[in-house]
Design an enzyme around this catalytic site. Structure first.
Site, PDB file in Angstrom:
ATOM      1  N   ARG A  65       0.790  -7.900  -8.167  1.00  0.00           N
ATOM      2  CA  ARG A  65       0.007  -8.755  -7.260  1.00  0.00           C
ATOM      3  C   ARG A  65      -1.366  -9.116  -7.835  1.00  0.00           C
ATOM      4  O   ARG A  65      -2.026  -8.271  -8.442  1.00  0.00           O
ATOM      5  CB  ARG A  65      -0.169  -8.096  -5.895  1.00  0.00           C
ATOM      6  CG  ARG A  65       1.152  -7.959  -5.158  1.00  0.00           C
ATOM      7  CD  ARG A  65       0.974  -7.196  -3.874  1.00  0.00           C
ATOM      8  NE  ARG A  65       0.773  -8.035  -2.706  1.00  0.00           N
ATOM      9  CZ  ARG A  65      -0.226  -7.904  -1.847  1.00  0.00           C
ATOM     10  NH1 ARG A  65      -1.158  -6.998  -2.035  1.00  0.00           N
ATOM     11  NH2 ARG A  65      -0.298  -8.683  -0.785  1.00  0.00           N
ATOM     12  N   GLU A  92      -8.310  -3.381  -3.056  1.00  0.00           N
ATOM     13  CA  GLU A  92      -8.582  -2.758  -1.756  1.00  0.00           C
ATOM     14  C   GLU A  92      -8.376  -1.246  -1.799  1.00  0.00           C
ATOM     15  O   GLU A  92      -7.742  -0.669  -0.916  1.00  0.00           O
ATOM     16  CB  GLU A  92      -7.693  -3.380  -0.668  1.00  0.00           C
ATOM     17  CG  GLU A  92      -7.996  -4.855  -0.456  1.00  0.00           C
ATOM     18  CD  GLU A  92      -7.211  -5.492   0.698  1.00  0.00           C
ATOM     19  OE1 GLU A  92      -7.756  -6.352   1.364  1.00  0.00           O
ATOM     20  OE2 GLU A  92      -6.046  -5.095   0.893  1.00  0.00           O
ATOM     21  N   GLU A 105      -0.133 -12.108  10.596  1.00  0.00           N
ATOM     22  CA  GLU A 105      -1.358 -11.306  10.601  1.00  0.00           C
ATOM     23  C   GLU A 105      -2.557 -12.116  11.072  1.00  0.00           C
ATOM     24  O   GLU A 105      -3.349 -11.648  11.878  1.00  0.00           O
ATOM     25  CB  GLU A 105      -1.628 -10.758   9.194  1.00  0.00           C
ATOM     26  CG  GLU A 105      -2.960 -10.003   9.100  1.00  0.00           C
ATOM     27  CD  GLU A 105      -3.244  -9.472   7.692  1.00  0.00           C
ATOM     28  OE1 GLU A 105      -2.386  -9.643   6.798  1.00  0.00           O
ATOM     29  OE2 GLU A 105      -4.322  -8.878   7.500  1.00  0.00           O
ATOM     30  N   LYS A 128      -0.892 -14.830  -3.642  1.00  0.00           N
ATOM     31  CA  LYS A 128      -0.892 -15.324  -2.265  1.00  0.00           C
ATOM     32  C   LYS A 128      -1.139 -16.835  -2.254  1.00  0.00           C
ATOM     33  O   LYS A 128      -1.824 -17.365  -3.130  1.00  0.00           O
ATOM     34  CB  LYS A 128      -1.973 -14.627  -1.440  1.00  0.00           C
ATOM     35  CG  LYS A 128      -1.683 -13.146  -1.192  1.00  0.00           C
ATOM     36  CD  LYS A 128      -2.696 -12.519  -0.247  1.00  0.00           C
ATOM     37  CE  LYS A 128      -2.347 -11.046  -0.047  1.00  0.00           C
ATOM     38  NZ  LYS A 128      -3.213 -10.385   0.963  1.00  0.00           N
ATOM     39  N   ASN A 184       0.888  -1.166   0.000  1.00  0.00           N
ATOM     40  CA  ASN A 184       0.000   0.000   0.000  1.00  0.00           C
ATOM     41  C   ASN A 184       0.921   1.210   0.000  1.00  0.00           C
ATOM     42  O   ASN A 184       1.220   1.782   1.039  1.00  0.00           O
ATOM     43  CB  ASN A 184      -0.916  -0.005   1.221  1.00  0.00           C
ATOM     44  CG  ASN A 184      -1.945  -1.116   1.156  1.00  0.00           C
ATOM     45  OD1 ASN A 184      -2.502  -1.389   0.094  1.00  0.00           O
ATOM     46  ND2 ASN A 184      -2.179  -1.771   2.281  1.00  0.00           N
ATOM     47  N   ASP A 232      -6.924 -14.987   1.773  1.00  0.00           N
ATOM     48  CA  ASP A 232      -5.952 -14.033   2.315  1.00  0.00           C
ATOM     49  C   ASP A 232      -5.180 -14.580   3.501  1.00  0.00           C
ATOM     50  O   ASP A 232      -5.455 -14.171   4.628  1.00  0.00           O
ATOM     51  CB  ASP A 232      -6.664 -12.734   2.699  1.00  0.00           C
ATOM     52  CG  ASP A 232      -5.680 -11.625   3.050  1.00  0.00           C
ATOM     53  OD1 ASP A 232      -4.482 -11.795   2.777  1.00  0.00           O
ATOM     54  OD2 ASP A 232      -6.118 -10.586   3.576  1.00  0.00           O
ATOM     55  N   GLU A 249       3.307 -15.756  -2.940  1.00  0.00           N
ATOM     56  CA  GLU A 249       3.520 -14.791  -1.859  1.00  0.00           C
ATOM     57  C   GLU A 249       3.089 -15.452  -0.562  1.00  0.00           C
ATOM     58  O   GLU A 249       1.934 -15.854  -0.401  1.00  0.00           O
ATOM     59  CB  GLU A 249       2.698 -13.518  -2.105  1.00  0.00           C
ATOM     60  CG  GLU A 249       2.812 -12.492  -0.981  1.00  0.00           C
ATOM     61  CD  GLU A 249       2.016 -11.199  -1.256  1.00  0.00           C
ATOM     62  OE1 GLU A 249       1.868 -10.826  -2.441  1.00  0.00           O
ATOM     63  OE2 GLU A 249       1.536 -10.588  -0.283  1.00  0.00           O
ATOM     64  N   LYS A 278       0.660  -3.243  -6.104  1.00  0.00           N
ATOM     65  CA  LYS A 278      -0.691  -3.651  -5.701  1.00  0.00           C
ATOM     66  C   LYS A 278      -1.645  -2.688  -6.400  1.00  0.00           C
ATOM     67  O   LYS A 278      -1.700  -1.506  -6.053  1.00  0.00           O
ATOM     68  CB  LYS A 278      -0.828  -3.549  -4.181  1.00  0.00           C
ATOM     69  CG  LYS A 278      -2.226  -3.836  -3.652  1.00  0.00           C
ATOM     70  CD  LYS A 278      -2.260  -3.744  -2.114  1.00  0.00           C
ATOM     71  CE  LYS A 278      -3.658  -4.074  -1.585  1.00  0.00           C
ATOM     72  NZ  LYS A 278      -3.719  -4.005  -0.114  1.00  0.00           N
ATOM     73  N   HIS A 293     -11.449 -16.783   7.919  1.00  0.00           N
ATOM     74  CA  HIS A 293     -11.736 -15.351   8.048  1.00  0.00           C
ATOM     75  C   HIS A 293     -12.874 -15.034   9.005  1.00  0.00           C
ATOM     76  O   HIS A 293     -13.756 -14.234   8.700  1.00  0.00           O
ATOM     77  CB  HIS A 293     -12.033 -14.746   6.667  1.00  0.00           C
ATOM     78  CG  HIS A 293     -11.278 -13.454   6.452  1.00  0.00           C
ATOM     79  ND1 HIS A 293     -11.180 -12.486   7.429  1.00  0.00           N
ATOM     80  CD2 HIS A 293     -10.596 -12.981   5.386  1.00  0.00           C
ATOM     81  CE1 HIS A 293     -10.459 -11.478   6.977  1.00  0.00           C
ATOM     82  NE2 HIS A 293     -10.068 -11.743   5.742  1.00  0.00           N
TER      83      HIS A 293
END
Lengths: 689, 689
Positions: free
Chosen positions: B299, B266, B367, B334, B185, B339, B361, B262, B509
């Site tokens: 990405r 998002e 996280e 990913k 980001n 995620d 990735e 990226k 999630h």
């Protein structure tokens, strides 16, 4: 799949039980069968008795019951005789007690045969530590039911009176016949005209149920309220002030029971402030009350910060005065020598004072036993105390017998319980705390009852399904096996569990802060009296742990009659439940189990936590048998109970490990908190729900 | 007694180990034996190699080692050959890698025979999600080691350079050869002159260790930083802006690796904002970098809020573009389709894209796996992904083979890991999180390494006692049996434990809030995108639980090559670890164990908690073998780990029970928290230590 789900859901949600707040206590409404009651007299108390029978009769439809006030030599005081035809008693109150027992037996069994029941103690008294602003010292069930703050604090409302009537009925149903309306840490204002007027209103609500009212008084009231220069008990003006006040009280409350006094204790004024003894102080008040038949309950809970062993002090102070008290003074002695700890040996004043009336003071409110957050049934603790043998008049001289008049002549016999009652809907905060109120009343009436019997009665009365809502089968085998028996077992284990996760093996008073809830073996803020800090009590250092009260230590053992003194003094004979109460021992001291003292401590803490984990399981299994509200409220409290038991274990093991320098045995679950975090949460305890 | 105590204390405190901060990682100092190093060349990198040998030689005293840069057909890229006489490689960097392996093997075994080691991936890159103000997105080890805020934020200090050197050395020692210095980001400011100057300083520190620097760029930089009217990738001015910028960068950093982007993800800008495709956007940047040998890592982490299955979107978006990308573009994918969840099936883009370079990735920073509070060794998760068979070119078409160039021709092969590094003394917050950094490097070098082997190496390097401080015996049987083996077993179980207490059986999630730490299956604040709320993923209701991605559901299964598509689609063959990822099933669905789905869920949550309880025990037993600082820091974190695992279990079971309406099996420990309390602590999670 849908069919399968439905089948499962049905099983799970079967037989929903109507939500209950718990306000009905052990007196839940049941649909009654018709009954014909014949009563020879006519009074408020007898009307209550008749009404209870008609509202609650579970016996044969259309049965005929005779209530007869008629003297009988086998009946003592307010005792009663149950017969095939009804209830007989010397007094109207005896009739009422007999009726409550009759109705209780219909729900709990066994069937009534002809039998007489007489009270173990003549005065069965609740002590409310209720302040006049409505707060309750050591109360965990909301504010006072008697007092409140605010503009209308003294107005007696219909709601007040209705609540007091419910309170009176609950007490009468278990034989309680007296209540002290205000805190032993008394405000002098209680003796002012306006507060006495409210006391009068309370007394009137309680009277038909046979509950006498008492008041706690501040010894310095003549000065503080009356404006006198002294409250010296030998000062004529002070005496006259009390005489005038007594006259005023008895005019308002003709059956007033008397005074409860905490004097020269924890900062309260007392006769010693004027160079007089406890006897001189108590006797002055006793003389004042004598003409009206009143009594003085004088507390023996005294200790100074100078003495090296707080446990010795009440005995040291009061024994020399034995024989000096008036016959209407009763010395009120806490069950143990320190202060309502999870476990203490009995106070040596029981049986020690032979020429003075002595009454036990038990604590119903769970100041040191988890407040209203933890499920701890106290009957086993009280049974342990009351059945302890003092040996003062030979074997069998139990604490109960040494205080109920059967061992020593005493004009009055009495027992007090510090109430756990507040304005919470369920009265006691925790639904299971009601059982402690119940147990106190039942033991006060019959100190020979077992904890098992009391728990059995209470569970049946409190949780038994109402016959209209649930098939009767539930009351029988299924309900007994899946609810009654496991829940009773949980209750009976609960006090020992608390001892295990709080302070096993004779440890005592290692609470954090001043709230007496969570652990704080480290708690010793600068400037605090040593005897108000846990290190004073546990004495832990790298060489060992425990308070040496042997003959080579503080010699508190010698306050007990032989063979107890020697038994406690000798490591070989000292019961391990009292080990660290009487002995300071190295961490590697070998216990009877073969383990070291340190390991044994660890296993006790572990066991306590695992016991609470098991209580959770017992309760979750009970879900089908309990209404949703009480089920989930108890379930939630058991979860907190578990979390806090875990914190107790972690705090104590990690703190003491700093001294023991030994590993926690690997079959014990590891602590899950850090000591430094636990040491920070002292003051958050009461709010962390 | 004193003697007994002393004996015990000796046992317990035996052999104290010097406190360590963990800053030395797996490169802890050992006293070295003399060694003679013969080297044919002379460069910064070779000097480092020689110095490492001399500082760290654990082999025969006075041995002679030859470092030879000499082509050999068996050696690829920066690979190396270890021989009896020393290290041979095509490049200087290959020599350095060989030296690190040689020294590692001296500490971890087995003894070196003649052997060649070539990297699985050519580019082994860390992604730092470091913001230019020094904060680190999803960083749990303190602030950025590259960037900081404040007045002197751009000044390069000696302390900075020393830290960057340590960082470079640690990376080189495990084969990492690239690092992206800033967050995906990305701030456009990273391309401003002043920030590029700092990037240059960092690159210079890293260069001798063979670490290339990369930058994340914001696609709209031409507009935001350059002031252009558009950042349209087909706009000549925008292209020219990038060309000028590339020239500037390569003047400062001649070996600059390239851009990480990226885009249209998002909220980040991208080519779609200008009506262009991902391919058009990526290719424009690729063309700009091509003259300098730079690459674009683009990405594939894209999803819109409209689609009904987020898991399908990256594939749906990128597959049509397969073959349209320049050869210096690598699509960075990913490991799973959603995620970085505790468990996901592999992303179907692996092997799906056959004419485009694709790189995995992985997320090293935890996280979704307990941040730096929980001990979770990630190698087993990565091994699971890399060894998953895509079947794209027949059996054996693993994710590793489909991305490392052995299955499809691709000019560049690469693998990325999102770093878990910060300025905490131990770099990673949790001492055991270092193992994840280590594992990423080792797997990037050799994707065939087992988690067991990686853990074994890491433990030996990180915790093996220094020979001067501890008797050598500890390195042998005692140390292996009492430390190495149980600690390794704990590490190897730890990821499955996390899956168990967080989201077993394919759940994903269901985190609270946006912090992705604690449980929040209920989390769905008004106005939040559905695909950012757990109910979107678990789909629990009274009829069942799970996301239906079968052919009759979102049909995400069809993105997989047969036989996987049918295997995942069919309840009979779908692995239970992915069950609720692909299927919505009734609570009473019968599992292979014979249990219902609900019961099976309960047992998995329970197992996870019990596993962590066991980890605590393993670690406490390890105390004699670890220095006091690292021991107590890990012990404390394991305690929190346990508490939070308990909270995960309680939250998920109590929340889902509202839908399942089934009892938790009674051999599962009861929840110890109330759901309503757990639902309130969302935002307190990160501070409640």
């Amino acid at each position: 799949m849908r069919t399968l789900i439905s089948a499962f859901m049905l099983l799970f949600v079967a037989l929903p039980v109507k939500a209950e707040t718990g306000h009905d206590l052990w007196l839940r409404k049941h649909s009654a069968n018709p009954v014909k009651v014949v009563c020879s007299g006519n009074s408020a108390t007898l009307s209550i008795a008749m009404n209870e029978l008609q509202q609650g009769w579970q016996g044969e439809t259309g049965a005929s019951i005779v209530l007869a006030v008629k003297p009988d030599k086998s009946i003592k005081g307010d005792g009663y005789k149950l017969t095939a035809s009804g209830v007989q008693a010397n007094t109207e109150l005896g009739i009422l007690y007999g009726v409550y027992e009759l109705l209780r037996r219909q729900q709990t069994g066994p069937p009534v045969k002809e039998e007489v029941s007489n009270p173990s103690y003549e005065r069965r008294v609740l002590n409310h530590w209720d302040n006049l602003d409505g707060s309750v010292e050591r109360g965990y069930a909301g504010h006072s039911i008697f007092w409140r703050s605010g503009e209308d604090s003294l107005a007696v409302t219909e709601k007040d009176k209705a609540l007091w009537l419910e309170y009176a009925r609950a007490n009468a149903s278990i034989g309680i016949n007296g209540t002290v309306l205000n805190n032993v840490n008394a405000s002098p204002k209680i003796l002012s005209g306006e507060y006495l007027m409210r006391a009068k209103a309370i007394a009137e609500a309680l009277r038909p149920y046979g509950i006498r009212s008492y008041l706690s008084v501040k010894f310095s009231s003549p000065s503080l309220l009356g404006g006198l220069k002294t409250s010296d008990p030998l000062d004529p003006q002070a005496i006259q002030w009390w005489e005038t006040k007594a006259k005023e009280i008895y005019r308002l409350i003709p059956d007033f029971g008397g005074f409860l006094v905490k004097a020269n204790s924890e900062g309260q004024p007392g006769p010693q402030d004027y160079g007089r003894t406890h006897a001189q102080g108590a006797n002055m008040l006793a003389d004042v009350l004598k003409p009206y038949g009143g009594i003085v309950m004088w507390r023996a809970f005294v200790y100074s910060s100078e003495d090296k062993d707080r446990a010795r002090q009440a005995y040291a102070e009061f024994m020399p005065l034995d024989g000096q008290f008036r016959d209407n003074v009763i010395i009120q002695v806490k069950n143990g020598p320190v202060d309502f700890q999870p476990r203490e040996p009995f106070s040596p004043l029981f049986g020690g004072m032979k020429k003075t009336s002595v009454m036990p003071e038990l604590q119903i409110t769970q100041e040191y036993l988890g407040h209203s957050f933890q499920l701890v049934f106290l009957a086993p603790m009280w049974e342990e105390t009351l059945q302890s043998d003092t040996y003062q008049e030979g074997p069998g001289s139990t604490v109960a017998r040494s205080t109920n008049g059967s061992l020593f002549p005493q004009k009055y016999s009495a027992i007090a319980g510090v109430a756990n009652i507040g304005i919470d809907a369920n009265w006691c905060g925790h639904h299971f705390a009601q059982a402690n109120w119940y147990a106190f009343g039942r033991l006060a009436w019959n100190s020979g009852l077992t904890s098992d019997r009391i728990a059995d009665e209470w569970i049946r009365l409190t949780f038994s399904p109402n016959s209209k809502e649930r098939p009767d089968a539930l009351k029988t085998r299924d309900w007994q096996e899946k609810f009654l028996i496991p829940v009773k077992e949980m209750m009976l284990q609960s006090r020992e569990a608390a001892v295990n996760y709080m302070m096993p093996l004779g440890l005592h008073h290692i609470f954090a802060g001043t709230h007496h809830y969570g652990p704080g073996p480290w708690y010793a803020p600068k400037g605090t009296r040593p005897d108000w800090t846990p290190p004073y009590y546990h004495q832990a250092d790298t060489s060992g742990i425990g308070f040496d009260r042997t003959r080579s230590g503080s010699n508190a053992v010698s306050q007990y009659h032989e063979p107890l003194a020697s038994q406690f003094n000798d490591l070989k004979t000292c019961p391990e439940i009292y080990l660290l109460w009487f002995h300071h021992l190295p961490w590697t001291y070998k216990m009877k189990s073969g383990r070291t003292l340190w390991d044994e401590l660890c296993y006790h803490y572990e066991k306590g936590v695992v016991q609470v984990r098991q209580f959770q399981k017992v309760w979750d299994r009970a879900e089908p048998y309990v209404d949703a509200q009480r089920f989930s409220e108890v379930q939630s409290r058991l979860r907190r109970h578990y979390r806090d038991a875990q914190i107790w274990k972690d705090a104590c093991l990690l703190y003491f490990q700093q001294f023991s320098r030994l590993p926690i045995p690997y079959d014990v679950e590891r602590p899950v908190n850090d000591l430094e975090d636990l040491m920070k949460i002292d003051l958050k305890w009461l709010h962390h729900n």
